[in-house]
Design a protein around this motif. Structure first.
Motif, mmCIF file in Angstrom:
data_model
loop_
_atom_site.group_PDB
_atom_site.id
_atom_site.type_symbol
_atom_site.label_atom_id
_atom_site.label_comp_id
_atom_site.label_asym_id
_atom_site.label_seq_id
_atom_site.Cartn_x
_atom_site.Cartn_y
_atom_site.Cartn_z
ATOM 1 N N GLY A 191 7.630 -10.403 95.924
ATOM 2 C CA GLY A 191 6.719 -11.185 96.750
ATOM 3 C C GLY A 191 5.291 -10.965 96.274
ATOM 4 N N ASP A 192 4.321 -11.468 97.053
ATOM 5 C CA ASP A 192 2.931 -11.440 96.607
ATOM 6 C C ASP A 192 2.480 -10.033 96.235
ATOM 7 O OD1 ASP A 192 2.774 -14.111 96.990
ATOM 8 O OD2 ASP A 192 1.913 -13.976 99.002
ATOM 9 N N VAL A 193 2.026 -9.891 94.985
ATOM 10 C CA VAL A 193 1.593 -8.580 94.498
ATOM 11 C C VAL A 193 0.178 -8.304 94.991
ATOM 12 C CG1 VAL A 193 1.071 -7.255 92.429
ATOM 13 C CG2 VAL A 193 3.091 -8.725 92.493
ATOM 14 N N ALA A 194 -0.024 -7.101 95.535
ATOM 15 C CA ALA A 194 -1.328 -6.769 96.097
ATOM 16 C C ALA A 194 -2.103 -5.797 95.215
ATOM 17 C CB ALA A 194 -1.153 -6.185 97.491
ATOM 18 N N LEU A 195 -1.390 -4.965 94.485
ATOM 19 C CA LEU A 195 -2.065 -3.881 93.770
ATOM 20 C C LEU A 195 -1.199 -3.427 92.605
ATOM 21 C CD1 LEU A 195 -4.681 -2.394 94.905
ATOM 22 C CD2 LEU A 195 -3.147 -0.485 95.329
ATOM 23 N N ILE A 196 -1.835 -3.185 91.460
ATOM 24 C CA ILE A 196 -1.075 -2.686 90.314
ATOM 25 C C ILE A 196 -1.803 -1.488 89.736
ATOM 26 C CG2 ILE A 196 -0.160 -3.264 88.035
ATOM 27 C CD1 ILE A 196 -0.339 -6.218 88.917
ATOM 28 N N GLN A 197 -1.067 -0.413 89.539
ATOM 29 C CA GLN A 197 -1.657 0.771 88.917
ATOM 30 C C GLN A 197 -1.113 0.910 87.511
ATOM 31 O OE1 GLN A 197 -1.059 4.327 91.166
ATOM 32 N NE2 GLN A 197 -2.611 3.744 92.661
ATOM 33 N N GLU A 254 2.615 1.695 88.965
ATOM 34 C CA GLU A 254 3.198 1.260 90.229
ATOM 35 C C GLU A 254 2.733 -0.140 90.540
ATOM 36 O OE1 GLU A 254 3.681 5.299 92.887
ATOM 37 O OE2 GLU A 254 2.056 3.914 93.329
ATOM 38 N N ILE A 255 3.604 -0.873 91.187
ATOM 39 C CA ILE A 255 3.236 -2.220 91.606
ATOM 40 C C ILE A 255 3.505 -2.328 93.106
ATOM 41 C CG2 ILE A 255 5.492 -3.194 90.927
ATOM 42 C CD1 ILE A 255 3.818 -5.692 89.998
ATOM 43 N N GLU A 256 2.502 -2.774 93.828
ATOM 44 C CA GLU A 256 2.629 -2.822 95.279
ATOM 45 C C GLU A 256 2.543 -4.269 95.742
ATOM 46 O OE1 GLU A 256 -0.004 -0.178 97.328
ATOM 47 O OE2 GLU A 256 0.366 -1.138 99.261
ATOM 48 N N SER A 257 3.561 -4.668 96.490
ATOM 49 C CA SER A 257 3.534 -6.004 97.072
ATOM 50 C C SER A 257 3.489 -5.855 98.579
ATOM 51 C CB SER A 257 4.786 -6.779 96.662
ATOM 52 O OG SER A 257 5.901 -6.295 97.382
ATOM 53 N N GLU A 311 -8.635 -7.364 89.379
ATOM 54 C CA GLU A 311 -9.291 -8.367 90.220
ATOM 55 C C GLU A 311 -8.309 -9.422 90.719
ATOM 56 O OE1 GLU A 311 -12.370 -9.257 91.639
ATOM 57 O OE2 GLU A 311 -12.403 -7.073 91.405
ATOM 58 N N ALA A 312 -7.315 -9.727 89.882
ATOM 59 C CA ALA A 312 -6.420 -10.840 90.212
ATOM 60 C C ALA A 312 -4.954 -10.464 90.009
ATOM 61 C CB ALA A 312 -6.779 -12.056 89.347
ATOM 62 N N PRO A 313 -4.443 -9.560 90.878
ATOM 63 C CA PRO A 313 -3.039 -9.134 90.713
ATOM 64 C C PRO A 313 -2.046 -10.282 90.883
ATOM 65 C CG PRO A 313 -3.947 -8.298 92.793
ATOM 66 C CD PRO A 313 -5.079 -8.905 92.028
ATOM 67 N N GLU A 314 -2.492 -11.360 91.559
ATOM 68 C CA GLU A 314 -1.575 -12.479 91.788
ATOM 69 C C GLU A 314 -1.160 -13.152 90.475
ATOM 70 O OE1 GLU A 314 -4.640 -12.172 92.927
ATOM 71 O OE2 GLU A 314 -5.838 -13.979 92.632
ATOM 72 N N ASP A 343 -2.127 -14.379 105.587
ATOM 73 C CA ASP A 343 -2.133 -14.187 104.147
ATOM 74 C C ASP A 343 -2.130 -12.683 103.890
ATOM 75 O OD1 ASP A 343 -2.531 -14.046 101.475
ATOM 76 O OD2 ASP A 343 -4.256 -15.400 101.430
ATOM 77 N N GLU A 344 -0.929 -12.093 103.921
ATOM 78 C CA GLU A 344 -0.831 -10.645 103.844
ATOM 79 C C GLU A 344 -1.291 -10.100 102.501
ATOM 80 O OE1 GLU A 344 2.968 -9.170 105.294
ATOM 81 O OE2 GLU A 344 3.058 -10.873 106.662
ATOM 82 N N ALA A 345 -1.084 -10.920 101.448
ATOM 83 C CA ALA A 345 -1.485 -10.441 100.125
ATOM 84 C C ALA A 345 -3.004 -10.321 100.036
ATOM 85 C CB ALA A 345 -0.957 -11.371 99.049
ATOM 86 N N THR A 346 -3.718 -11.327 100.514
ATOM 87 C CA THR A 346 -5.180 -11.245 100.486
ATOM 88 C C THR A 346 -5.668 -10.117 101.382
ATOM 89 O OG1 THR A 346 -5.361 -13.590 100.034
ATOM 90 C CG2 THR A 346 -7.317 -12.525 100.899
ATOM 91 N N ALA A 347 -5.004 -9.944 102.523
ATOM 92 C CA ALA A 347 -5.393 -8.853 103.417
ATOM 93 C C ALA A 347 -5.246 -7.509 102.717
ATOM 94 C CB ALA A 347 -4.553 -8.889 104.684
ATOM 95 N N ALA A 348 -4.204 -7.382 101.891
ATOM 96 C CA ALA A 348 -4.005 -6.124 101.175
ATOM 97 C C ALA A 348 -4.938 -6.008 99.974
ATOM 98 C CB ALA A 348 -2.549 -6.007 100.724
ATOM 99 N N ARG A 349 -5.216 -7.157 99.333
ATOM 100 C CA ARG A 349 -6.065 -7.119 98.137
ATOM 101 C C ARG A 349 -7.530 -6.921 98.503
ATOM 102 N NH1 ARG A 349 -3.208 -12.431 96.032
ATOM 103 N NH2 ARG A 349 -1.353 -11.513 95.115
#
Ligand code: PLP
Lengths: 127, 497
Positions: free
Chosen positions: A36-42, A58-61, A85-88, B474-480
């Motif tokens: 699902g939507d990726v929020a953070l990548i280390q 690590e990849i955090e969704s 800046e743009a993990p999406e 928008d959970e992804a933006t909230a997390a980002r």
């Protein structure tokens, strides 16, 4: 689900593209869909030496945090800094701009033991 | 946020000089603040909202009307045990002798409260099949940390501190388990589950060696299944000198019927806010008492209550091996008190009905709902049942996430989703014992209606929820790009996010 022919795949859903002695690594379309939507990548530091199957980040969704494994061993020569800046991008273009790291590999032939597109498709069928 | 919610923030309602109370002029001589506080402690850039009392009350009342709670409807959030919180608990907590008691009251003047603590230490130890209990931890995860600190203290005391550096957790474990182990300085290794959703004994064997300090197990596990090889697991782990930690999050399936201490566990936590009916999920602080077998008693933290020969209750002086204190004083007293009332309401004879009815309700849902939604491991479950929407995802592109969102339009709190991680498209449904057959039937009918929509009009699910004050977040933006505080600089748009 897209599984390009020219790549090799790990059972943990990473892909690798060998280009001379450089390997580019990312996660598959299936993996990004599952996450699902990726929020953070280390990602690791440039210069880190990775073993084949070694964890490199690590990849955090919004669902979960997962470990990233490198299908091949080598020295990290580049990381995809744009992902901070743009993990999406990993969701939007997993095989292109969403690549994760580039490695300098000692023996590019190591990738031959990995799954090819047909093998990876079969793995997806099973799951 | 404020625009979407249709409820202005207190900061936006603020008007300079408006206030709720007018304090009388002080007749205490005052000293300049600068004489009392260091200059570094001053700031004049703290814009606090200024409001009249009705504005504040209406603001919070409006927000509370948007709330969904166990008092307003069915709340099948798996692993969280959102059971009804009986009002008699609140009645007791409001007795002035408890409600007005200052935490620093000397124990000899608070013997009633001291007795509640003393009794709870013993009642919980008995329910867990353990020998002693600390009431200090403030939540389940805090209990895990304390339990692991006790395991560490035990190994160090026995000269094995350096070698025992690994804690095992199943691949289905709640994330707090490995996190607590890491926080305690352990490395962690995951034990695989086998095809019946229990610990794979062969894989466990392959991980066992002298470095293993212990294993953390939830029983029943996070798949809602009883670890039927628990005897063997205990024997194997004890065989390498490791200890067994029971994550008691799922005690609702066992209370009064089976005891972790009898299964070979050495230490466990309870979640009073789950099993013992105290408010949680935004409703109040938690409480995660830790009970131990004899061998771990010397390391327990301070705050234990003892009874003297003449029947008075006092705080025990911690022994030389005690790990110290893990919370101020004696834990979340008002939560412990509510749980005490709950346990006494059932009494020794009837407390097992909690587990019996919880398991019955979960299996009722498994059988009825299992016709339309696949059960991940379809066999007799304990207090919760894990379904999977994998088939719906493949056939109609509808995910567990969409089903959960659509349930909100049907007036239900969604179940836990995507946990445990080893089940694809997981929906983890825990009905709890207090729900009637009518409630369960109505829920099944809502789920059936949603599954029909999934087949015929899947776009309804991907657009859901449509009836809630805010639509799909928008959970992804909230997390980002988390926006965690109000900023007076509204021009940056942060408050509109
Ligand atoms: C299986 C399990 N373990 C541990 C915890 C952590 O408990 P707490 O939220 O009280 O810290 C939870 C919470 O939901 C849980 O479900």
């Amino acid at each position: 689900m897209s599984v390009p022919e020219n790549l090799r795949y790990s059972k943990s859903h990473e892909w690798v593209r060998i280009d001379g002695d450089t390997a580019t690594v990312g996660i598959t379309d299936h993996a990004q869909e599952e996450l699902g939507d990726v929020a953070l990548i280390q990602l690791p530091e440039v210069g880190r030496i990775l073993l084949a199957d070694g964890a490199f980040g690590e990849i955090e969704s919004i669902k979960a945090v997962s470990e990233l494994y490198s299908p091949v061993g080598g020295e990290v020569v580049a990381i995809n800094e744009a992902l901070e800046e743009a993990p999406e991008t990993v969701n939007n273009d997993p095989y292109g701009d969403g690549w994760l790291i580039k490695l300098k590999v000692a023996s590019p032939a190591d990738a031959d033991v990995l799954l090819d597109a047909a093998g990876y498709n079969a793995l997806l069928e099973e799951s | 946020m404020s625009k979407q919610l249709g409820e202005p923030l207190l900061f936006e309602l603020s008007r300079p000089g408006r206030k709720a109370v007018e304090l009388p002029v002080s007749d205490v001589p005052d000293a300049p603040l600068a004489d009392l506080l260091a200059a570094a402690d001053f700031r004049d850039d703290l814009p606090l909202p200024e409001l009249a009392e009705p504005d504040v009350i209406r603001h919070y009342t409006h927000l509370s009307q948007r709330n969904y709670s166990i008092d307003s409807g069915f709340y099948p959030l798996g692993s969280c045990t959102m059971k009804y919180n009986p009002k008699i608990n609140e009645e007791a907590a409001r007795l002035p002798g408890f409600a007005r008691l200052h935490p620093a009251t000397p124990p000899r003047l608070a013997q009633g409260a001291m007795r509640v603590l003393y009794d709870m230490q013993h009642i919980l130890a008995e329910i867990g099949g353990m020998d002693a209990c600390s009431l200090q931890p403030a939540a389940g995860a805090h209990g895990e940390l304390l339990g692991l600190m006790l395991i560490k203290a035990y190994h160090e005391d026995h000269g094995n501190g350096a070698i025992k550096d690994t804690i095992l957790t199943p691949d289905a474990a709640h994330g707090t388990n490995p996190a607590s182990a890491a926080r305690c300085g352990y490395r962690t290794a995951a034990v695989k589950s086998h095809s019946r959703g229990r610990v794979d004994i062969d894989h466990l064997r392959s991980l066992l060696n002298e470095r293993v300090a212990g294993i953390m197990l939830t029983n029943p596990n996070t798949l809602g299944l009883f670890e039927d090889n628990i005897d063997q697991i205990a024997e194997l782990v004890h065989g390498v000198g490791g200890l067994l930690y029971c994550d008691g999050a799922n005690m609702n399936a066992l209370v009064g019927r089976a005891r972790p201490g009898d299964m070979g566990f050495d230490v466990m936590h309870f979640n009073l806010h789950k099993t013992f009916s105290t408010p949680h999920g935004g409703g109040g602080p938690g409480s995660g008492p830790v009970a131990v077998k004899k061998a771990l008693i010397p390391y327990l933290p301070s705050g234990l209550v003892a009874k003297t020969a003449d029947g008075a209750y006092t705080f025990e002086k911690p022994g030389p091996l005690s790990i110290g204190s893990v919370a101020a004083g004696f834990g979340s007293f008002m939560v412990i008190l509510r749980a005490y009332v709950y346990i006494l309401t059932y009494g020794r004879e009837k407390i097992s009905r909690i587990a019996e009815n919880a398991v019955l309700n979960a299996n009722y849902l498994r059988m009825r709902l299992g016709k339309d939604l696949d059960v991940a491991y379809n066999e007799l479950c304990m207090h919760e049942c894990i379904f999977t929407a994998k088939r719906q995802q493949k056939a109609y592109g509808v995910k567990a996430y969409d089903i959960a969102k659509r349930l909100m339009d049907y007036g239900y709190h969604p179940p836990t989703i995507y946990f445990p991680l080893i089940v694809h498209e997981a929906l983890m449904i825990e009905p709890t014992e207090t729900e009637s057959r009518e409630t369960l039937d109505a829920f099944v009918e809502a789920m059936q209606a949603i599954l029909t929509e999934a087949r015929e009009t899947p776009e309804l699910l991907s657009a859901a929820p449509v009836t809630t004050p805010v639509r799909r977040l928008d959970e992804a933006t909230a997390a980002r790009h988390p926006c965690l505080r109000w900023s007076c600089d509204v021009s940056d748009g942060a408050n509109d996010a």
